[in-house]
Design a protein around this motif. Sequence first.
Motif, PDB file in Angstrom:
ATOM      1  N   VAL A   1       0.834  -1.203   0.000  1.00  7.05           N
ATOM      2  CA  VAL A   1       0.000   0.000   0.000  1.00  7.05           C
ATOM      3  C   VAL A   1       0.867   1.251   0.000  1.00  7.05           C
ATOM      4  O   VAL A   1       0.596   2.223  -0.731  1.00  7.05           O
ATOM      5  CB  VAL A   1      -0.949  -0.013   1.214  1.00  7.05           C
ATOM      6  CG1 VAL A   1      -1.614   1.358   1.402  1.00  7.05           C
ATOM      7  CG2 VAL A   1      -2.014  -1.081   1.039  1.00  7.05           C
ATOM      8  N   TYR A   2       1.924   1.255   0.814  1.00  8.78           N
ATOM      9  CA  TYR A   2       2.818   2.422   0.831  1.00  8.78           C
ATOM     10  C   TYR A   2       3.405   2.668  -0.557  1.00  8.78           C
ATOM     11  O   TYR A   2       3.411   3.803  -1.045  1.00  8.78           O
ATOM     12  CB  TYR A   2       3.950   2.219   1.839  1.00  8.78           C
ATOM     13  CG  TYR A   2       4.944   3.368   1.815  1.00  8.78           C
ATOM     14  CD1 TYR A   2       4.615   4.596   2.361  1.00  8.78           C
ATOM     15  CD2 TYR A   2       6.193   3.215   1.215  1.00  8.78           C
ATOM     16  CE1 TYR A   2       5.509   5.662   2.323  1.00  8.78           C
ATOM     17  CE2 TYR A   2       7.086   4.267   1.176  1.00  8.78           C
ATOM     18  CZ  TYR A   2       6.747   5.495   1.725  1.00  8.78           C
ATOM     19  OH  TYR A   2       7.629   6.550   1.663  1.00  8.78           O
ATOM     20  N   LEU A   3       3.891   1.629  -1.223  1.00 13.51           N
ATOM     21  CA  LEU A   3       4.495   1.797  -2.546  1.00 13.51           C
ATOM     22  C   LEU A   3       3.448   2.193  -3.588  1.00 13.51           C
ATOM     23  O   LEU A   3       3.757   2.945  -4.524  1.00 13.51           O
ATOM     24  CB  LEU A   3       5.212   0.513  -2.954  1.00 13.51           C
ATOM     25  CG  LEU A   3       6.454   0.160  -2.118  1.00 13.51           C
ATOM     26  CD1 LEU A   3       7.024  -1.178  -2.566  1.00 13.51           C
ATOM     27  CD2 LEU A   3       7.515   1.255  -2.216  1.00 13.51           C
ATOM     28  N   ASP A   4       2.227   1.718  -3.426  1.00 12.61           N
ATOM     29  CA  ASP A   4       1.165   2.113  -4.352  1.00 12.61           C
ATOM     30  C   ASP A   4       0.874   3.606  -4.271  1.00 12.61           C
ATOM     31  O   ASP A   4       0.354   4.196  -5.235  1.00 12.61           O
ATOM     32  CB  ASP A   4      -0.118   1.321  -4.068  1.00 12.61           C
ATOM     33  CG  ASP A   4      -0.025  -0.134  -4.533  1.00 12.61           C
ATOM     34  OD1 ASP A   4       0.887  -0.442  -5.324  1.00 12.61           O
ATOM     35  OD2 ASP A   4      -0.852  -0.948  -4.085  1.00 12.61           O
TER      36      ASP A   4
ATOM     37  N   ALA B   1      15.871  -1.614  -0.278  1.00 16.56           N
ATOM     38  CA  ALA B   1      15.114  -1.296   0.930  1.00 16.56           C
ATOM     39  C   ALA B   1      15.728  -1.983   2.136  1.00 16.56           C
ATOM     40  O   ALA B   1      16.372  -3.029   2.020  1.00 16.56           O
ATOM     41  CB  ALA B   1      13.650  -1.720   0.778  1.00 16.56           C
ATOM     42  N   ALA B   2      15.533  -1.368   3.294  1.00 18.74           N
ATOM     43  CA  ALA B   2      15.909  -1.970   4.573  1.00 18.74           C
ATOM     44  C   ALA B   2      14.693  -1.959   5.477  1.00 18.74           C
ATOM     45  O   ALA B   2      13.978  -0.955   5.556  1.00 18.74           O
ATOM     46  CB  ALA B   2      17.056  -1.200   5.212  1.00 18.74           C
ATOM     47  N   LEU B   3      14.450  -3.064   6.139  1.00 20.68           N
ATOM     48  CA  LEU B   3      13.329  -3.195   7.055  1.00 20.68           C
ATOM     49  C   LEU B   3      13.845  -3.485   8.458  1.00 20.68           C
ATOM     50  O   LEU B   3      14.681  -4.372   8.646  1.00 20.68           O
ATOM     51  CB  LEU B   3      12.398  -4.336   6.632  1.00 20.68           C
ATOM     52  CG  LEU B   3      11.890  -4.355   5.196  1.00 20.68           C
ATOM     53  CD1 LEU B   3      10.978  -5.567   4.992  1.00 20.68           C
ATOM     54  CD2 LEU B   3      11.165  -3.063   4.842  1.00 20.68           C
TER      55      LEU B   3
ATOM     56  N   GLU C   1      10.779 -13.990  -0.854  1.00 20.49           N
ATOM     57  CA  GLU C   1       9.493 -13.782  -1.519  1.00 20.49           C
ATOM     58  C   GLU C   1       9.034 -12.331  -1.418  1.00 20.49           C
ATOM     59  O   GLU C   1       8.434 -11.794  -2.355  1.00 20.49           O
ATOM     60  CB  GLU C   1       8.440 -14.715  -0.909  1.00 20.49           C
ATOM     61  CG  GLU C   1       8.691 -16.185  -1.235  1.00 20.49           C
ATOM     62  CD  GLU C   1       7.715 -17.116  -0.521  1.00 20.49           C
ATOM     63  OE1 GLU C   1       6.832 -16.591   0.210  1.00 20.49           O
ATOM     64  OE2 GLU C   1       7.846 -18.345  -0.682  1.00 20.49           O
ATOM     65  N   LEU C   2       9.318 -11.681  -0.289  1.00 22.46           N
ATOM     66  CA  LEU C   2       8.935 -10.287  -0.129  1.00 22.46           C
ATOM     67  C   LEU C   2       9.713  -9.398  -1.102  1.00 22.46           C
ATOM     68  O   LEU C   2       9.136  -8.486  -1.707  1.00 22.46           O
ATOM     69  CB  LEU C   2       9.184  -9.836   1.314  1.00 22.46           C
ATOM     70  CG  LEU C   2       8.753  -8.412   1.660  1.00 22.46           C
ATOM     71  CD1 LEU C   2       7.240  -8.251   1.527  1.00 22.46           C
ATOM     72  CD2 LEU C   2       9.207  -8.045   3.074  1.00 22.46           C
ATOM     73  N   ARG C   3      11.003  -9.662  -1.238  1.00 23.05           N
ATOM     74  CA  ARG C   3      11.811  -8.882  -2.184  1.00 23.05           C
ATOM     75  C   ARG C   3      11.234  -8.993  -3.593  1.00 23.05           C
ATOM     76  O   ARG C   3      11.096  -7.993  -4.308  1.00 23.05           O
ATOM     77  CB  ARG C   3      13.264  -9.365  -2.159  1.00 23.05           C
ATOM     78  CG  ARG C   3      14.167  -8.654  -3.162  1.00 23.05           C
ATOM     79  CD  ARG C   3      15.597  -9.148  -3.066  1.00 23.05           C
ATOM     80  NE  ARG C   3      15.707 -10.575  -3.295  1.00 23.05           N
ATOM     81  CZ  ARG C   3      15.690 -11.139  -4.496  1.00 23.05           C
ATOM     82  NH1 ARG C   3      15.562 -10.397  -5.602  1.00 23.05           N
ATOM     83  NH2 ARG C   3      15.793 -12.449  -4.612  1.00 23.05           N
TER      84      ARG C   3
ATOM     85  N   LEU D   1       7.801  -7.105  -3.979  1.00 23.08           N
ATOM     86  CA  LEU D   1       7.898  -5.648  -3.989  1.00 23.08           C
ATOM     87  C   LEU D   1       8.737  -5.127  -5.149  1.00 23.08           C
ATOM     88  O   LEU D   1       8.887  -3.909  -5.294  1.00 23.08           O
ATOM     89  CB  LEU D   1       8.488  -5.156  -2.658  1.00 23.08           C
ATOM     90  CG  LEU D   1       7.682  -5.495  -1.401  1.00 23.08           C
ATOM     91  CD1 LEU D   1       8.396  -4.987  -0.166  1.00 23.08           C
ATOM     92  CD2 LEU D   1       6.270  -4.931  -1.476  1.00 23.08           C
ATOM     93  N   GLY D   2       9.284  -6.033  -5.962  1.00 24.73           N
ATOM     94  CA  GLY D   2      10.078  -5.621  -7.115  1.00 24.73           C
ATOM     95  C   GLY D   2      11.402  -4.984  -6.745  1.00 24.73           C
ATOM     96  O   GLY D   2      11.877  -4.077  -7.444  1.00 24.73           O
ATOM     97  N   LEU D   3      12.018  -5.475  -5.668  1.00 29.24           N
ATOM     98  CA  LEU D   3      13.278  -4.914  -5.205  1.00 29.24           C
ATOM     99  C   LEU D   3      14.463  -5.716  -5.727  1.00 29.24           C
ATOM    100  O   LEU D   3      14.389  -6.940  -5.830  1.00 29.24           O
ATOM    101  CB  LEU D   3      13.321  -4.916  -3.672  1.00 29.24           C
ATOM    102  CG  LEU D   3      12.252  -4.091  -2.953  1.00 29.24           C
ATOM    103  CD1 LEU D   3      12.249  -4.413  -1.467  1.00 29.24           C
ATOM    104  CD2 LEU D   3      12.468  -2.604  -3.180  1.00 29.24           C
ATOM    105  N   LYS D   4      15.554  -5.002  -6.006  1.00 30.44           N
ATOM    106  CA  LYS D   4      16.795  -5.688  -6.345  1.00 30.44           C
ATOM    107  C   LYS D   4      17.521  -6.145  -5.091  1.00 30.44           C
ATOM    108  O   LYS D   4      18.239  -7.156  -5.116  1.00 30.44           O
ATOM    109  CB  LYS D   4      17.706  -4.755  -7.155  1.00 30.44           C
ATOM    110  CG  LYS D   4      17.198  -4.448  -8.559  1.00 30.44           C
ATOM    111  CD  LYS D   4      18.196  -3.583  -9.314  1.00 30.44           C
ATOM    112  CE  LYS D   4      17.720  -3.324 -10.741  1.00 30.44           C
ATOM    113  NZ  LYS D   4      18.646  -2.434 -11.492  1.00 30.44           N
TER     114      LYS D   4
END
Length: 317
Positions: free
Chosen positions: A40-43, A54-56, A80-82, A85-88
Motif C-alpha cells: 500500500v505504501y508503494l502504491d 530497501a531496509a526493514l 518472496e517479499l523482495r 515488492l520488485g526490489l533488487k
Amino acid sequence: MADIGATSTRCTLLDDQGGEVAPEVFENANFTGVAGVLGVYLDHRRASDRPKRAALAVAAPITGDEVQMINIDWRFSQRELRQALGLKRLQVCNDFAAVAWALPQLGPADLVQVGDGQGAPRTTLATLGPGSGLGVSALVPATDGWAVLTGEGGHVSMPAQTREEQDVIAVLRERFGGHCSAERVLSGPGLVNLYVALAELAGRGQPTVKPEDVTNLAKQGEPLARKTLNMFCAMLGTVAGDLAVTTGARGGVYIAGGIVPRFIPFLRSRAFRERFLAKGRMAAYLESTTVGIITHTAPGLLGAAMYLRTAAHQQCA
C-alpha cells in the motif's frame, strides 16, 4: 525504509542526501501482513519514485529467510517479499538492532538525560525500549566503524528486588505458564500486567485497563496507578543496569520505545536511578554511565538507513 512493529509500521523513502521523503505511518490492525502494508505504501508513490533497495527493521528475531514476528501473527519470507515488492536488494534487521545503529547519529535534541553520567567516548552503547514488547540491543566499536549485538534480551527472566515485586512476579508466573520475562512487565501490555497484579494483591479484583489508562490515572494522582508506574520505573532501572554491566555500556544506555516518553518525569525520579545503580560493588562503575531517553520520533528508520549503507559498504569492500 520501514520500521515494522507489532502495533504500527513507519515507512519512508530517502533522498540522495539521506533525508526522509514521503513518510507515512500505518496501523497494523488494518492489514494481514508485511507485504500488504508495504504494498500500500508503494502504491501511494509514483512509479519513478519506487525504490530498488530497501531496509526493514522488524520486531522479530532474524535467523534466516523466514521471519516470524513475536507480538503480532505476521510471518514472511525475505526472498518472496523482495520479489513481491520488485526490489533488487532487501536488507532485514531486528527493530532494536536498527535503534542501535541510530545511536551515534542522535544529538542532544533527540535525548532527555536521566542522572549525571557522561559516558565514555568510543565505547559500547546499549539500548532497550518498552513498546508492544521489550527490545534490547547494543552497538560495539569495531575496526571499521561499529558492530551491532542483536538478540532477544526482552525475554530474560525478570528478577525481583523487593518483597512486593516478588509477589507481583509470582502472580504473573502463574498467569503465564511459569515464566515471567522482563517483557511481561516492561512494555505496554506489561504496564497493564503490573497494574492488574497489584490490584489483585490489594484485593481489588482484575480491573480492565489499557496502558494509556494507567499513565493517565497516575498523572491524576490515583494511588494504584502511581504505584504501578513507580514499580515499572524501578524494574526498568534493574534491567537497564543489568544491560549496562553485561555489555560494558560505558558509552551510555538509551531508552527507546513508545511507552517511556509518556511519563518522563516519573522515570527521572529516584526509583529508576537508584535501581540502575544498585549493583553492589559495580555501583561506581555505573555512576559515570549516561542514561538517555530517546525522543527522536523514528530512530528505527534512522538506524535502518544506516544499516543499509553499512551493508552496501561491506559488500563493496
